[in-house]
Design a protein around this motif. Structure first.
Motif, PDB file in Angstrom:
ATOM      1  N   MET A  87       0.825  -1.207   0.000  1.00 53.29           N
ATOM      2  CA  MET A  87       0.000   0.000   0.000  1.00 53.29           C
ATOM      3  C   MET A  87       0.863   1.262   0.000  1.00 53.29           C
ATOM      4  N   ARG A  88       2.081   1.181   0.525  1.00 52.26           N
ATOM      5  CA  ARG A  88       2.921   2.359   0.718  1.00 52.26           C
ATOM      6  C   ARG A  88       3.942   2.579  -0.400  1.00 52.26           C
ATOM      7  N   ASP A  89       4.581   1.534  -0.872  1.00 50.45           N
ATOM      8  CA  ASP A  89       5.770   1.667  -1.721  1.00 50.45           C
ATOM      9  C   ASP A  89       5.473   1.566  -3.213  1.00 50.45           C
ATOM     10  N   GLY A  90       6.247   2.314  -4.004  1.00 45.96           N
ATOM     11  CA  GLY A  90       6.279   2.145  -5.445  1.00 45.96           C
ATOM     12  C   GLY A  90       5.167   2.795  -6.234  1.00 45.96           C
ATOM     13  N   VAL A 101      -5.917  12.861 -10.606  1.00 42.27           N
ATOM     14  CA  VAL A 101      -4.665  12.148 -10.870  1.00 42.27           C
ATOM     15  C   VAL A 101      -4.942  10.655 -10.956  1.00 42.27           C
ATOM     16  N   TYR A 102      -4.051   9.982 -11.632  1.00 36.73           N
ATOM     17  CA  TYR A 102      -4.051   8.524 -11.713  1.00 36.73           C
ATOM     18  C   TYR A 102      -2.893   8.051 -10.847  1.00 36.73           C
ATOM     19  N   ILE A 103      -3.179   7.240  -9.855  1.00 37.82           N
ATOM     20  CA  ILE A 103      -2.158   6.721  -8.949  1.00 37.82           C
ATOM     21  C   ILE A 103      -1.918   5.272  -9.354  1.00 37.82           C
ATOM     22  N   TYR A 104      -0.663   4.923  -9.662  1.00 39.04           N
ATOM     23  CA  TYR A 104      -0.419   3.598 -10.225  1.00 39.04           C
ATOM     24  C   TYR A 104       0.951   3.060  -9.819  1.00 39.04           C
ATOM     25  N   LYS A 105       1.104   1.763 -10.017  1.00 38.52           N
ATOM     26  CA  LYS A 105       2.398   1.090  -9.914  1.00 38.52           C
ATOM     27  C   LYS A 105       2.401  -0.029 -10.934  1.00 38.52           C
ATOM     28  N   SER A 106       3.574  -0.481 -11.301  1.00 31.24           N
ATOM     29  CA  SER A 106       3.700  -1.585 -12.237  1.00 31.24           C
ATOM     30  C   SER A 106       3.938  -2.868 -11.451  1.00 31.24           C
ATOM     31  N   VAL A 107       3.081  -3.856 -11.679  1.00 33.11           N
ATOM     32  CA  VAL A 107       3.209  -5.164 -11.030  1.00 33.11           C
ATOM     33  C   VAL A 107       3.279  -6.197 -12.143  1.00 33.11           C
ATOM     34  N   HIS A 108       4.385  -6.909 -12.238  1.00 31.64           N
ATOM     35  CA  HIS A 108       4.596  -7.892 -13.303  1.00 31.64           C
ATOM     36  C   HIS A 108       4.360  -7.257 -14.677  1.00 31.64           C
ATOM     37  N   ASN A 109       4.903  -6.056 -14.871  1.00 29.27           N
ATOM     38  CA  ASN A 109       4.806  -5.299 -16.126  1.00 29.27           C
ATOM     39  C   ASN A 109       3.378  -4.928 -16.516  1.00 29.27           C
ATOM     40  N   THR A 110       2.480  -4.871 -15.550  1.00 29.10           N
ATOM     41  CA  THR A 110       1.090  -4.481 -15.790  1.00 29.10           C
ATOM     42  C   THR A 110       0.744  -3.314 -14.875  1.00 29.10           C
ATOM     43  N   PRO A 111       0.124  -2.270 -15.400  1.00 30.18           N
ATOM     44  CA  PRO A 111      -0.240  -1.148 -14.528  1.00 30.18           C
ATOM     45  C   PRO A 111      -1.424  -1.491 -13.617  1.00 30.18           C
ATOM     46  N   TRP A 112      -1.263  -1.190 -12.353  1.00 29.96           N
ATOM     47  CA  TRP A 112      -2.314  -1.322 -11.348  1.00 29.96           C
ATOM     48  C   TRP A 112      -2.547   0.082 -10.819  1.00 29.96           C
ATOM     49  N   GLY A 113      -3.772   0.544 -10.813  1.00 30.32           N
ATOM     50  CA  GLY A 113      -3.964   1.913 -10.368  1.00 30.32           C
ATOM     51  C   GLY A 113      -5.353   2.238  -9.888  1.00 30.32           C
ATOM     52  N   VAL A 125      -6.692  -2.963 -13.338  1.00 26.95           N
ATOM     53  CA  VAL A 125      -5.548  -3.858 -13.482  1.00 26.95           C
ATOM     54  C   VAL A 125      -5.370  -3.994 -14.982  1.00 26.95           C
ATOM     55  N   GLY A 126      -4.290  -3.402 -15.505  1.00 28.91           N
ATOM     56  CA  GLY A 126      -4.119  -3.351 -16.955  1.00 28.91           C
ATOM     57  C   GLY A 126      -5.266  -2.565 -17.563  1.00 28.91           C
ATOM     58  N   TYR A 127      -5.962  -3.169 -18.521  1.00 33.25           N
ATOM     59  CA  TYR A 127      -7.078  -2.482 -19.164  1.00 33.25           C
ATOM     60  C   TYR A 127      -8.432  -2.899 -18.583  1.00 33.25           C
ATOM     61  N   THR A 128      -8.415  -3.670 -17.513  1.00 32.91           N
ATOM     62  CA  THR A 128      -9.646  -4.112 -16.876  1.00 32.91           C
ATOM     63  C   THR A 128      -9.945  -3.204 -15.690  1.00 32.91           C
ATOM     64  N   HIS A 129     -11.149  -2.666 -15.652  1.00 33.89           N
ATOM     65  CA  HIS A 129     -11.542  -1.732 -14.596  1.00 33.89           C
ATOM     66  C   HIS A 129     -12.591  -2.375 -13.708  1.00 33.89           C
ATOM     67  N   VAL A 147      -7.643  -7.752  -4.946  1.00 34.81           N
ATOM     68  CA  VAL A 147      -7.469  -8.328  -6.285  1.00 34.81           C
ATOM     69  C   VAL A 147      -6.019  -8.790  -6.451  1.00 34.81           C
ATOM     70  N   TYR A 148      -5.083  -7.970  -5.988  1.00 35.12           N
ATOM     71  CA  TYR A 148      -3.667  -8.332  -6.065  1.00 35.12           C
ATOM     72  C   TYR A 148      -3.408  -9.659  -5.347  1.00 35.12           C
ATOM     73  N   LEU A 149      -3.978  -9.837  -4.160  1.00 34.77           N
ATOM     74  CA  LEU A 149      -3.794 -11.090  -3.414  1.00 34.77           C
ATOM     75  C   LEU A 149      -4.343 -12.283  -4.196  1.00 34.77           C
ATOM     76  N   GLU A 150      -5.490 -12.103  -4.828  1.00 37.91           N
ATOM     77  CA  GLU A 150      -6.081 -13.185  -5.625  1.00 37.91           C
ATOM     78  C   GLU A 150      -5.191 -13.538  -6.817  1.00 37.91           C
ATOM     79  N   VAL A 151      -4.690 -12.516  -7.499  1.00 37.72           N
ATOM     80  CA  VAL A 151      -3.815 -12.748  -8.653  1.00 37.72           C
ATOM     81  C   VAL A 151      -2.509 -13.384  -8.200  1.00 37.72           C
ATOM     82  N   TYR A 152      -1.960 -12.907  -7.105  1.00 39.29           N
ATOM     83  CA  TYR A 152      -0.714 -13.452  -6.566  1.00 39.29           C
ATOM     84  C   TYR A 152      -0.887 -14.929  -6.215  1.00 39.29           C
ATOM     85  N   LEU A 153      -2.033 -15.276  -5.639  1.00 37.81           N
ATOM     86  CA  LEU A 153      -2.317 -16.671  -5.293  1.00 37.81           C
ATOM     87  C   LEU A 153      -2.340 -17.530  -6.556  1.00 37.81           C
ATOM     88  N   VAL A 154      -2.916 -17.028  -7.625  1.00 40.84           N
ATOM     89  CA  VAL A 154      -2.954 -17.776  -8.897  1.00 40.84           C
ATOM     90  C   VAL A 154      -1.548 -17.957  -9.432  1.00 40.84           C
TER      91      VAL A 154
END
Length: 159
Positions: A87-90, A101-113, A125-129, A147-154
């Motif tokens: 939640m804090r870094d990157g 503003v759009y607040i984002y970070k790149s996770v596995h080369n995909t924008p999350w914001g 997540v990417g182009y999915t809203h 959502v990140y936790l679910e994707v990470y689990l997969v």
């Protein structure tokens, strides 16, 4: 030690650890010994009792297996720290217009914001809203983290 430790009809051994929960503040009181200011509480189950007890790590260790109670708390602490770091870094900001503003970070080369809409906040997540709007940026980030936790689990389990 007071409360349930001195009661003969309350089992002292043979409990199962169900869960360990981070209350984020030291506000809980141990059901077994009445110790106050507990942050990490352990949900304990015994087949002879109809209800769960919420206890601290020391009591959970006496009631079940000490190693199990300590490991559960260690995992819970680790989960909390990972979430705080995520939640804090990157995070970066990108202006959308003069007010938003759009607040984002790149996770596995995909924008999350997260970004502001007329009636609240949304995340992508990417182009999915997301299909729902959130009252504030913090709620949008909280849901994006889920959502990140679910994707990470997969990614980790392959399921």
């Amino acid at each position: 030690m007071t409360r349930y430790w001195n009661k003969l009809n309350i089992p002292h051994k043979g409990w199962q650890l169900i869960d360990c929960v981070d209350k984020l503040e030291a506000i809980h009181q141990c059901d077994m010994c009445d110790k106050e200011n507990i942050r990490y509480i352990h949900k304990m189950y015994h087949p002879e009792l109809p209800e769960y007890l919420w206890v601290g790590c020391v009591c959970a260790g006496h009631m079940a297996d000490e190693y199990t109670a300590k490991m559960a708390e260690k995992k819970t602490r680790s989960r909390t720290m990972k979430k705080q770091r995520w939640m804090r870094d990157g995070w970066n900001t990108l202006p959308i217009d003069s007010e938003k503003v759009y607040i984002y970070k790149s996770v596995h080369n995909t924008p999350w914001g997260v970004y502001e809409l007329k009636d609240g906040w949304n995340y992508n997540v990417g182009y999915t809203h997301s299909h729902e709007s959130f009252a504030n940026k913090e709620l949008a980030l909280e849901n994006l983290y889920k959502v990140y936790l679910e994707v990470y689990l997969v990614i980790v389990t392959g399921k």
